[in-house]
Design an enzyme around this catalytic site. Structure first.
Site, PDB file in Angstrom:
ATOM      1  N   ALA A  63       0.844  -1.194   0.000  1.00  0.00           N
ATOM      2  CA  ALA A  63       0.000   0.000   0.000  1.00  0.00           C
ATOM      3  C   ALA A  63       0.879   1.243   0.000  1.00  0.00           C
ATOM      4  O   ALA A  63       2.051   1.208   0.385  1.00  0.00           O
ATOM      5  CB  ALA A  63      -0.908   0.000   1.226  1.00  0.00           C
ATOM      6  N   GLY A 109      -0.255  -5.114   1.166  1.00  0.00           N
ATOM      7  CA  GLY A 109      -1.506  -5.073   0.431  1.00  0.00           C
ATOM      8  C   GLY A 109      -1.420  -5.781  -0.903  1.00  0.00           C
ATOM      9  O   GLY A 109      -2.428  -6.274  -1.425  1.00  0.00           O
ATOM     10  N   GLU A 112      -2.166  -9.334  -0.106  1.00  0.00           N
ATOM     11  CA  GLU A 112      -3.586  -9.421   0.245  1.00  0.00           C
ATOM     12  C   GLU A 112      -4.460  -9.343  -1.008  1.00  0.00           C
ATOM     13  O   GLU A 112      -5.466 -10.055  -1.123  1.00  0.00           O
ATOM     14  CB  GLU A 112      -3.943  -8.310   1.232  1.00  0.00           C
ATOM     15  CG  GLU A 112      -3.317  -8.533   2.605  1.00  0.00           C
ATOM     16  CD  GLU A 112      -3.554  -7.378   3.565  1.00  0.00           C
ATOM     17  OE1 GLU A 112      -4.200  -7.593   4.598  1.00  0.00           O
ATOM     18  OE2 GLU A 112      -3.105  -6.258   3.262  1.00  0.00           O
ATOM     19  N   GLU A 132       3.833  -5.603   7.167  1.00  0.00           N
ATOM     20  CA  GLU A 132       3.176  -4.488   7.858  1.00  0.00           C
ATOM     21  C   GLU A 132       3.699  -4.278   9.273  1.00  0.00           C
ATOM     22  O   GLU A 132       3.747  -3.146   9.769  1.00  0.00           O
ATOM     23  CB  GLU A 132       1.659  -4.724   7.905  1.00  0.00           C
ATOM     24  CG  GLU A 132       0.951  -4.591   6.573  1.00  0.00           C
ATOM     25  CD  GLU A 132       0.901  -5.883   5.778  1.00  0.00           C
ATOM     26  OE1 GLU A 132       0.157  -5.937   4.797  1.00  0.00           O
ATOM     27  OE2 GLU A 132       1.628  -6.845   6.140  1.00  0.00           O
TER      28      GLU A 132
END
Length: 709
Positions: A63, A109, A112, A132
């Site tokens: 992200a 992300g 994910e 993360e």
């Protein structure tokens, strides 16, 4: 608006290419573009399946971290993650096979996103991961719920609590990736992914990760793994909360259904995002990148190509520096004054590499290859062909000046002449060399082959090219380079003097060595001030103090404890002599408290008229951290550090200041600068005028600002 996702149909497969250079970070516009592209492909009669792939050199590296800076409240975080979860479920609900094609990295992300696709294929040199935790958060887009459905709970915990990437072959074997595609580049990946997607479409196969069942046996074993992970984190975490939150989220995947687990993940994620820990770690992420920007050195400044190096001095630091060059594949000459000293240095280097082989960190072949890059010598023969020399001789001004005068004669005019001095004046060496523009400080930290920081000390006449070369070289050596100004002790040791001053004085006032070390280690330091000195060598600091006394200087204002010099006179240098601030059994590094230290502290206190008394832990931490922050403010105002964040990078990488506290300057902001200033004033009233508030600290408090506002 940029076109974040390109759409084309290839052999009845919709190819959706994420294009957000340089690493396809998932900003808000990218998420929306992916959502729209998948919906378009799902309704396109010309497409039977879909492939999601990244443009450029990677799939999705994660992200956009800047997004987290916009999430000021828990409610904002909850709302955002809820939208992301809903979007990923829409992808998962697509009626045609959706295949993620991974090259480069699928991190955070990015992984994910890939796990919300029906299948994942990759080339063998790709990696996946959930890093993360390194930003003080947990996977917030279903990662803790989908990952344990695809792989073992143990691996899911490892990925989410340690943040290390997993190579594609290992991820394939573990179930995270469904197939490894032949070939090594994106073109081969795309061809393989299209073939894989067509096969799934022909077989009418769609597998939604959220529907993968977790058996009772896997759940029970996973719960045991969660308990074991918590115990391990409690031992090693030292206050870091995100790893615990990640385990709790994974535990939810084992005990409740996917939707309930996802809600729990979002709540934990929201708590993490607004935590001081996450703010500190995100601060450090950006601070490290800012450190590479140097005032007065343009981006297009020419840099020298460092092909060969030399190190003068094969002691602890010189040997470690030579290893750093060899580890980076750079041939290095290692010089000592005589063969006996040279063989001692080479023996230490060889022992370090042998230890790495024994631990499986390097192969025997790599050991032989790396050792062959280090050429021992007792002369300056060959120095005329090197591109850089690092001086690492004894910390004495006259010796170093003589060394630089010799280096000025035996090296090429364009050779960089660097000093590993930790305190002395770079400009003195520069003048002695005869070509001051080429002289610079490269202050490595011990052990130099392991510690990540190198202070790049710019002299008064150091050229921009030499500075730019040093920064680039530092990164090549696997270090974090930070450019600082030329003052006594530079930034790291100038501030450390105040850290140690308070530790010494607290000892005389009544605290104990084990207590002070325990307080700092509980705070998050890897070792306390006294344990650190025993590792580095008490003799090193003592000889620097002797030199300073000879020129009428001290390392820090205020009273100086006599206890360190008493230990030096007694031959107690630390671990290397079996005794220092602690005692050590032969062959052991276990610190054993020694009553002799309390006796020496009592004698020193009596000479200064101090009645020793118990000191609580809070005062120890407050005194030491306030001394650091106050001197840091002086360093900033004096211009020897460009930014407060540079100081934080120096302390986190040079001394192990806990990253989850953001460094001493960020930590001071979290305490509150008004509180820091009030402490300084209180200490001044209690202890004397050597506690002087930094003018910058007073200005910031008066204006209502912090170091980062």
């Amino acid at each position: 608006m940029p076109e974040f996702v390109h759409y084309e149909v290839n052999d009845r497969v919709a190819v959706l290419t994420i294009d957000n250079p340089p690493v396809n970070a998932l900003g808000q516009g990218v998420w929306e573009a992916i959502d729209e592209a998948v919906a378009r492909a799902a309704g396109d009669p010309a497409a039977d399946a879909m492939v999601l792939i990244g443009a450029g050199s990677t799939f999705v590296a994660g992200a956009d971290i800047k997004i987290f800076e916009t999430l000021k409240t828990r409610e904002q975080s909850l709302a955002r993650s809820a939208r992301t979860h809903a979007m990923l479920k829409r992808l998962e609900d697509a009626g045609k096979p959706l295949v993620a094609a991974i090259h480069g990295n699928a991190l955070g992300g990015g992984l994910e996103l890939a796990m919300a696709c029906h299948y994942r294929v990759a080339i063998a040199n790709a990696s996946v991961g959930q890093p993360e935790v390194l930003l003080g958060i947990i996977p917030g887009a279903g990662g803790t719920q989908r990952l344990p459905r695809l792989t073992s709970v143990e691996l899911a915990i490892e990925m989410c609590t340690e943040g290390k990437p997993v190579p594609a072959p290992k991820a394939h074997k573990a179930g995270v990736i469904d197939a490894i595609v032949d070939g090594t580049d994106r073109t081969a990946l795309l061809a393989g992914a299209i073939a894989f997607a067509k096969a799934r479409a022909t077989a009418h196969e769609i597998r939604r990760t959220r529907d993968v069942p977790i058996s009772h046996e896997k759940s029970q074993a996973g719960l045991d793994a969660c308990d074991q992970a918590r115990a391990a984190i409690a031992t090693a975490g030292k206050g870091s909360g995100a790893p615990f939150a990640a385990v709790t989220a994974i535990e939810a995947a084992l005990t409740v259904n996917f939707d309930a687990g996802s809600i729990h993940e979002r709540e934990l994620f929201a708590d993490c995002v607004v935590s001081v820990e996450s703010k500190a770690l995100r601060h450090m992420f950006f601070a490290e990148r800012e450190a590479a920007k140097v005032a007065g050195v343009a981006k297009d400044t020419p840099v020298l190509d460092i092909k060969r190096a030399a190190v003068v001095g094969a002691g602890t630091m010189g040997g470690g520096i030579a290893m750093s060059y060899a580890n980076a594949g750079i041939p290095v000459l290692l010089k000592e004054v005589d063969d006996a000293a040279l063989q001692r240095g080479l023996g230490t280097i060889r022992k370090n590499y042998e230890s790495s082989v024994a631990r499986g960190r390097i192969t025997r072949e790599a050991f032989d290859k790396t050792m062959a890059l280090i050429t021992p010598t007792t002369s300056y023969d060959g120095f005329d062909s090197v591109d850089i020399v690092v001086e690492a001789v004894f910390e004495h001004m006259d010796l170093k000046k003589a060394t630089f005068a010799e280096l000025g004669r035996v090296t090429r005019p364009d050779c960089v002449l660097a000093s590993n001095t930790s305190t002395l004046d770079i400009d003195e060496f520069a003048r002695a060399s005869g070509r001051p523009g080429q002289v610079i400080g490269h202050h490595f930290f011990s052990p130099a082959n392991i510690m990540k920081l190198v202070e790049i000390v710019r002299g008064h006449e150091t050229t921009p090219s030499v500075i730019a070369t040093s920064v680039k070289l530092g990164k090549r050596l696997g270090k974090v380079p930070v450019v600082v100004g030329n003052c006594f002790g530079f930034v790291a040791n100038r501030m450390l003097a105040y850290y140690m001053r308070e530790a010494y004085l607290l000892l005389e006032e009544g605290a104990s060595v084990p207590q002070i070390d325990r307080v700092l280690m509980t705070f998050g330091m890897p070792v306390g001030p006294y344990g650190m000195q025993d590792i580095a060598g008490i003799d090193v600091g003592a000889r620097i103090r002797q030199y300073l006394a000879s020129i009428g200087k001290t390392r820090a204002e205020g009273p100086q404890s006599e206890v360190p010099d008493r230990l030096f006179e007694m031959g107690r240098y630390g671990q290397k002599t079996g005794a220092g601030w602690y005692r050590y059994e032969a062959g052991s590094r276990e610190r054993i408290p020694d009553s002799l230290i309390d006796q020496l502290a009592q004698e020193a206190a009596a000479k200064r008229g101090i009645v020793r008394k118990a000191i609580d832990d809070d005062e120890i931490l407050a005194r030491i951290m306030t001394g650091l922050a106050n001197e840091g403010a002086k360093v900033l105002e004096d211009g020897f550090a460009q930014r407060a964040s540079d100081i934080d990078v120096i302390y986190c990488y040079g001394f192990g200041f806990p990253r989850y506290r953001g460094g001493p300057m960020f930590y001071a902001d979290t305490v509150g600068l008004p509180a820091i200033l009030e402490r300084v004033k209180t200490y001044r009233a209690r202890f004397g005028d050597y506690w002087q508030p930094a003018p910058l600290l007073e200005k910031l408090v008066a204006s209502g600002h912090g170091f980062y506002e």
